[in-house]
Design an enzyme around this catalytic site. Structure first.
Site, PDB file in Angstrom:
ATOM      1  N   MET A  63       0.842  -1.196   0.000  1.00 18.03           N
ATOM      2  CA  MET A  63       0.000   0.000   0.000  1.00 18.03           C
ATOM      3  C   MET A  63       0.882   1.252   0.000  1.00 18.03           C
ATOM      4  SD  MET A  63      -3.421  -0.914   2.120  1.00 18.03           S
ATOM      5  CE  MET A  63      -2.764  -0.601   3.735  1.00 18.03           C
ATOM      6  N   ALA A  92      12.170  -0.215   4.932  1.00 19.15           N
ATOM      7  CA  ALA A  92      13.153  -1.264   4.659  1.00 19.15           C
ATOM      8  C   ALA A  92      12.525  -2.654   4.630  1.00 19.15           C
ATOM      9  CB  ALA A  92      14.268  -1.206   5.701  1.00 19.15           C
ATOM     10  N   HIS A 136       9.633  -3.468   3.286  1.00 16.38           N
ATOM     11  CA  HIS A 136       9.151  -3.692   1.916  1.00 16.38           C
ATOM     12  C   HIS A 136      10.320  -3.968   0.974  1.00 16.38           C
ATOM     13  CE1 HIS A 136       5.786  -1.046   3.464  1.00 16.38           C
ATOM     14  NE2 HIS A 136       5.105  -2.056   2.971  1.00 16.38           N
ATOM     15  N   GLN A 181     -10.533  -2.540   2.159  1.00 13.79           N
ATOM     16  CA  GLN A 181     -10.066  -3.200   3.367  1.00 13.79           C
ATOM     17  C   GLN A 181     -10.034  -2.270   4.583  1.00 13.79           C
ATOM     18  OE1 GLN A 181      -6.143  -4.055   1.389  1.00 13.79           O
ATOM     19  NE2 GLN A 181      -5.319  -3.752   3.436  1.00 13.79           N
ATOM     20  N   LYS A 211       4.811  -9.896   9.096  1.00 13.14           N
ATOM     21  CA  LYS A 211       4.277  -9.007  10.144  1.00 13.14           C
ATOM     22  C   LYS A 211       2.757  -9.070  10.142  1.00 13.14           C
ATOM     23  CE  LYS A 211       3.189  -5.094  10.639  1.00 13.14           C
ATOM     24  NZ  LYS A 211       2.654  -3.805  10.664  1.00 13.14           N
ATOM     25  N   ASP A 212       2.171  -9.173   8.939  1.00 12.04           N
ATOM     26  CA  ASP A 212       0.711  -9.338   8.826  1.00 12.04           C
ATOM     27  C   ASP A 212       0.426 -10.837   8.761  1.00 12.04           C
ATOM     28  OD1 ASP A 212      -0.226  -6.497   8.526  1.00 12.04           O
ATOM     29  OD2 ASP A 212       1.248  -6.598   6.938  1.00 12.04           O
ATOM     30  N   LEU A 264      11.059  -7.022   9.607  1.00  9.77           N
ATOM     31  CA  LEU A 264      12.249  -6.234   9.958  1.00  9.77           C
ATOM     32  C   LEU A 264      11.898  -5.346  11.140  1.00  9.77           C
ATOM     33  CD1 LEU A 264      13.556  -7.325   7.410  1.00  9.77           C
ATOM     34  CD2 LEU A 264      14.309  -5.034   6.857  1.00  9.77           C
ATOM     35  N   MET A 313       8.888  -2.851  11.794  1.00 11.69           N
ATOM     36  CA  MET A 313       8.728  -1.782  10.806  1.00 11.69           C
ATOM     37  C   MET A 313       7.327  -1.837  10.221  1.00 11.69           C
ATOM     38  SD  MET A 313      12.315  -1.506   8.832  1.00 11.69           S
ATOM     39  CE  MET A 313      13.833  -1.327   9.784  1.00 11.69           C
ATOM     40  N   SER A 314       6.708  -0.671  10.111  1.00 12.57           N
ATOM     41  CA  SER A 314       5.345  -0.571   9.603  1.00 12.57           C
ATOM     42  C   SER A 314       5.132   0.841   9.076  1.00 12.57           C
ATOM     43  CB  SER A 314       4.356  -0.840  10.749  1.00 12.57           C
ATOM     44  OG  SER A 314       3.067  -0.368  10.398  1.00 12.57           O
TER      45      SER A 314
HETATM   46  O1  PAF Z   1      -0.324  -5.697   3.432  1.00 20.63           O
HETATM   47  C1  PAF Z   1      -0.726  -4.787   2.690  1.00 20.63           C
HETATM   48  O2  PAF Z   1      -0.032  -3.782   2.472  1.00 20.63           O
HETATM   49  C2  PAF Z   1      -2.101  -4.888   2.070  1.00 20.63           C
HETATM   50  O3  PAF Z   1      -3.009  -5.488   2.931  1.00 20.63           O
HETATM   51  C3  PAF Z   1      -2.099  -5.592   0.703  1.00 20.63           C
HETATM   52  C4  PAF Z   1      -1.647  -7.048   0.821  1.00 20.63           C
HETATM   53  C5  PAF Z   1      -1.197  -4.849  -0.258  1.00 20.63           C
HETATM   54  C6  PAF Z   1      -3.517  -5.609   0.105  1.00 20.63           C
HETATM   55  O4  PAF Z   1      -4.011  -4.323  -0.045  1.00 20.63           O
END
Ligand code: PAF
Length: 281
Positions: A26, A31, A33, A57, A146-147, A173, A181-182
């Site tokens: 998103m 770091a 990502h 979402q 992390k998710d 990370l 990290m978020s």
């Molecule tokens: O983890 C995320 O950034 C979002 O939930 C995703 C997987 C890109 C879906 O919108």
């Protein structure tokens, strides 16, 4: 690196590719990502990162509007990481008609843990990820651990819809003090930032107690949650689950995960720690 905004241009750019690696994001990249892009590069080519803040979402009152949009900075980071293409559609491009057909995640997964506090969230994630998969037709797709619950939802999406995609999971990370990290860490004020690593601390403490032989899972989780509440957090949940199913750990569990979600002021943070359970419980 190519920057692509439309589904048609993405299809043209990927025509004939059979080893595409997709990293859905998103944006507001950090770091963590970048490490997912690096993982993608080891498993496929071209590497496509998608950047899309998915309205489906986000619930009412959540942070859809204020979620940071930082496309130029994101593109610099992705180019430096060796990403080949960025797919950054706008909402009308992703949802040209109202999305009345959606993926419905099983209640047991959709309404548990984060889903209990974010109704509809995982249906929105599964729906947009299925659309991204159909658009990019990747061979592999990379998501962060992390998710953790999201990762399970996507693995199940791929399995139950027979998608020919390998899902790879990238490790979380952390900042020097342990904070995962978020993108949402950017919301934290200075005092909140100093507190923020306590969520990881609580989960790490729970894991250490398990390793030391503690068995009362509910008591461990309650203690961790109470400690955070006393430090000023609003805890959504702290839970110990089987890492493969996200069901409560039982005698057969060999691989557990301690998960937590808690709010500091207006910022909701999530984190988790995987735990190998050496002995039968
Ligand atoms: O983890 C995320 O950034 C979002 O939930 C995703 C997987 C890109 C879906 O919108």
């Amino acid at each position: 690196m190519q920057l692509i905004h439309t589904a048609a241009a993405l299809r043209t750019a990927l025509a004939g590719e059979t080893r595409t690696a997709l990293v859905p994001t998103m944006g507001n990249l950090h770091a963590g990502h970048v490490s997912l892009v690096e993982l993608a590069k080891r498993h496929g080519s071209p590497v496509v990162a998608s950047i899309f803040v998915n309205p489906l979402q986000f619930g009412a009152g959540e942070d859809f509007e204020r979620y940071p949009r930082t496309l130029a900075a994101d593109c610099e980071k992705l180019a430096a990481a060796g990403c080949d293409m960025v797919f950054a559609p706008d909402v009308v491009e992703m949802y040209p008609v109202p999305q009345t057909f959606t993926v419905q995640v099983a209640d047991s997964l959709a309404n548990d843990l984060c889903g209990a506090f974010r109704p509809g969230h995982f249906n929105g994630v599964a729906t947009v990820v299925l659309k991204l998969f159909n658009l990019a037709q990747p061979r592999v797709a990379v998501f962060g651990k992390k998710d953790f619950q999201q990762l399970l939802v996507i693995r199940e999406l791929v399995r139950q819809f027979n998608l020919p995609i390998e899902v790879l999971a990238g490790d979380t990370l952390r900042e020097a003090d342990g904070l995962a990290m978020s993108s949402r860490n950017a919301y934290l004020g200075t005092a909140e930032r100093q507190q923020a690593a306590a969520l990881h601390g609580a989960l790490a403490d729970l894991a250490a107690r398990l390793h030391a032989g503690a068995h009362d899972f509910d008591a461990l989780a309650t203690t961790a949650a109470r400690r955070l509440e006393m430090a000023g957090w609003n805890v959504d949940y702290i839970a110990l689950r089987d890492a493969a199913s996200l069901r409560p750990v039982d005698a057969a569990s060999r691989h557990a995960v301690a998960l937590g979600a808690a709010r500091l002021g207006k910022t909701r943070l999530i984190d988790n720690i995987e735990i190998a359970l050496g002995n039968p419980l």
